[in-house]
Design an enzyme around this catalytic site. Structure first.
Site, PDB file in Angstrom:
ATOM      1  N   GLU A   1      34.993  45.251  72.736  1.00  0.00           N
ATOM      2  CA  GLU A   1      34.368  44.390  71.714  1.00  0.00           C
ATOM      3  C   GLU A   1      32.875  44.325  72.030  1.00  0.00           C
ATOM      4  OE1 GLU A   1      34.590  39.949  69.606  1.00  0.00           O
ATOM      5  OE2 GLU A   1      35.260  40.156  71.673  1.00  0.00           O
TER       6      GLU A   1
ATOM      7  N   GLU B   1      28.546  41.848  76.269  1.00  0.00           N
ATOM      8  CA  GLU B   1      27.672  40.765  75.806  1.00  0.00           C
ATOM      9  C   GLU B   1      26.301  40.898  76.461  1.00  0.00           C
ATOM     10  OE1 GLU B   1      27.721  38.174  73.524  1.00  0.00           O
ATOM     11  OE2 GLU B   1      25.746  37.804  74.383  1.00  0.00           O
TER      12      GLU B   1
ATOM     13  N   ASN C   1      23.515  45.678  76.989  1.00  0.00           N
ATOM     14  CA  ASN C   1      23.182  45.800  75.574  1.00  0.00           C
ATOM     15  C   ASN C   1      24.013  46.932  74.972  1.00  0.00           C
ATOM     16  OD1 ASN C   1      21.966  46.247  73.073  1.00  0.00           O
ATOM     17  ND2 ASN C   1      19.946  45.686  73.852  1.00  0.00           N
TER      18      ASN C   1
ATOM     19  N   ASP D   1      25.789  39.473  64.781  1.00  0.00           N
ATOM     20  CA  ASP D   1      24.579  38.841  64.250  1.00  0.00           C
ATOM     21  C   ASP D   1      24.162  39.586  62.974  1.00  0.00           C
ATOM     22  OD1 ASP D   1      24.504  37.053  66.388  1.00  0.00           O
ATOM     23  OD2 ASP D   1      23.393  38.459  67.635  1.00  0.00           O
TER      24      ASP D   1
ATOM     25  N   LYS E   1      16.856  40.212  57.806  1.00  0.00           N
ATOM     26  CA  LYS E   1      15.613  40.868  57.342  1.00  0.00           C
ATOM     27  C   LYS E   1      15.763  42.389  57.389  1.00  0.00           C
ATOM     28  CE  LYS E   1      12.561  37.160  58.551  1.00  0.00           C
ATOM     29  NZ  LYS E   1      12.090  36.437  59.723  1.00  0.00           N
TER      30      LYS E   1
ATOM     31  N   GLU F   1      35.960  32.824  68.134  1.00  0.00           N
ATOM     32  CA  GLU F   1      35.380  31.473  68.100  1.00  0.00           C
ATOM     33  C   GLU F   1      34.678  31.231  66.756  1.00  0.00           C
ATOM     34  OE1 GLU F   1      32.661  30.811  71.350  1.00  0.00           O
ATOM     35  OE2 GLU F   1      31.923  28.939  70.473  1.00  0.00           O
TER      36      GLU F   1
ATOM     37  N   GLU G   1      35.197  32.810  63.936  1.00  0.00           N
ATOM     38  CA  GLU G   1      36.182  32.839  62.848  1.00  0.00           C
ATOM     39  C   GLU G   1      36.803  31.451  62.683  1.00  0.00           C
ATOM     40  OE1 GLU G   1      39.038  35.911  63.533  1.00  0.00           O
ATOM     41  OE2 GLU G   1      40.188  35.498  61.719  1.00  0.00           O
TER      42      GLU G   1
HETATM   43  N1  SAM Z   1      32.267  37.840  68.665  1.00  0.00           N
HETATM   44  C1  SAM Z   1      32.089  36.421  68.928  1.00  0.00           C
HETATM   45  C2  SAM Z   1      32.807  35.600  67.895  1.00  0.00           C
HETATM   46  O1  SAM Z   1      33.208  36.164  66.856  1.00  0.00           O
HETATM   47  O2  SAM Z   1      33.015  34.400  68.130  1.00  0.00           O
HETATM   48  C3  SAM Z   1      30.601  36.057  69.024  1.00  0.00           C
HETATM   49  C4  SAM Z   1      29.799  36.174  67.761  1.00  0.00           C
HETATM   50  S1  SAM Z   1      28.059  35.877  68.030  1.00  0.00           S
HETATM   51  C5  SAM Z   1      27.462  35.543  66.450  1.00  0.00           C
HETATM   52  C6  SAM Z   1      27.431  37.513  68.310  1.00  0.00           C
HETATM   53  C7  SAM Z   1      27.291  37.850  69.777  1.00  0.00           C
HETATM   54  O3  SAM Z   1      26.907  39.212  69.907  1.00  0.00           O
HETATM   55  C8  SAM Z   1      26.224  37.036  70.505  1.00  0.00           C
HETATM   56  O4  SAM Z   1      26.776  36.407  71.633  1.00  0.00           O
HETATM   57  C9  SAM Z   1      25.159  38.064  70.862  1.00  0.00           C
HETATM   58  O5  SAM Z   1      24.491  37.753  72.068  1.00  0.00           O
HETATM   59  C10 SAM Z   1      25.982  39.329  70.972  1.00  0.00           C
HETATM   60  N2  SAM Z   1      25.192  40.559  70.715  1.00  0.00           N
HETATM   61  C11 SAM Z   1      24.350  40.793  69.685  1.00  0.00           C
HETATM   62  N3  SAM Z   1      23.799  42.017  69.778  1.00  0.00           N
HETATM   63  C12 SAM Z   1      24.335  42.585  70.895  1.00  0.00           C
HETATM   64  C13 SAM Z   1      24.149  43.840  71.541  1.00  0.00           C
HETATM   65  N4  SAM Z   1      23.301  44.763  71.036  1.00  0.00           N
HETATM   66  N5  SAM Z   1      24.841  44.093  72.672  1.00  0.00           N
HETATM   67  C14 SAM Z   1      25.690  43.162  73.186  1.00  0.00           C
HETATM   68  N6  SAM Z   1      25.895  41.948  72.620  1.00  0.00           N
HETATM   69  C15 SAM Z   1      25.229  41.658  71.490  1.00  0.00           C
END
Ligand code: SAM
Length: 215
Positions: free
Chosen positions: A44, A69, A97, A119, A123, A193, A195
């Site tokens: 994930e 994450e 990342n 995320d 933009k 979380e 969802e």
């Molecule tokens: N998947 C979880 C959920 O559905 O509850 C978390 C959703 S949260 C909006 C998105 C997560 O993706 C954040 O914790 C963010 O730090 C992580 N994230 C965003 N871009 C990422 C990347 N390029 N690599 C790793 N994690 C990333």
């Protein structure tokens, strides 16, 4: 997702190298060594506090899971949840990342990619950061098995439409599209979380299962 910075996070994370793998680049092409088996591996990207991946690992002990994450503060919460849930050894976390997936995984390492409530980066100039942008699709294709799948959930209509277009233009097969997943909730749906939070607010949950086609 950003959480309050906890100064002790780094120490706590490094005290649990059996869960948050400190040197993932050493295992590219050889993740069986970490899990001590050759079961399929699902990842994930953007796992947040890990509610989904923890639930999946408990429900499916014959699949290996990796939650990826970006932030220390968030992976710390995920680590605490994994410890609390007493997950056996089929779940690991990476604080990296997703842009750098190719450093950590080789072709055929991964059997499925999950993207949950990524995320949205609304933009246009940030579109390349969306985890369903074709630059990311290329990475997923490079580490997945042939015909590997991407499972995507969101409450964000614009991101969903962008992802449908991006995956379709990439040449992926759109195997299953739901505009309101919770109307006919699949029995095996594990809620993330976000969802839980957004469906409680009455938002429809969009879901897409897509598949890379071997060329
Ligand atoms: N998947 C979880 C959920 O559905 O509850 C978390 C959703 S949260 C909006 C998105 C997560 O993706 C954040 O914790 C963010 O730090 C992580 N994230 C965003 N871009 C990422 C990347 N390029 N690599 C790793 N994690 C990333």
């Amino acid at each position: 997702m950003r959480l309050r910075n906890k100064p002790w996070a780094e120490d706590f994370i490094s005290e649990h190298p059996n869960i948050v793998i400190p040197n993932p680049e050493d295992f590219s092409g050889n993740w069986g060594e970490v899990f001590q088996n050759s079961n399929p591996m699902h990842i994930e990207v953007g796992t947040g506090r890990g509610q989904f991946i923890t639930g999946m690992a408990k429900a499916n002990p014959d699949i290996n899971y990796i939650g990826i994450e970006l932030y220390d503060s968030v992976i710390l919460s995920a680590l605490e949840n994994v410890i609390k849930a007493e997950i056996p050894s089929n779940l690991k976390l990476l604080k990296v990342n997703g842009e750098h997936l190719l450093k950590f995984f080789a072709k055929n390492d991964v059997s499925r990619v999950y993207l949950n409530f990524s995320d949205p980066w609304p933009k246009i100039r940030h579109a390349k950061r969306r985890l369903s942008h074709d630059t990311f699709l290329k990475l997923y294709e490079s580490v997945l098995i042939d015909n590997g799948e991407v499972h995507f959930k969101t409450d964000n209509r614009e991101l969903f439409e962008f992802s449908l277009k991006s995956m379709s233009e990439y040449g992926m097969l759109l195997k299953s599209v739901s505009l309101d997943l919770h109307v006919n909730m699949p029995k095996n749906n594990i809620m993330t979380e976000y969802e839980e939070k957004f469906s409680a607010m009455g938002h429809p949950i969009y879901r897409l299962v897509s598949q890379f086609i071997s060329r």
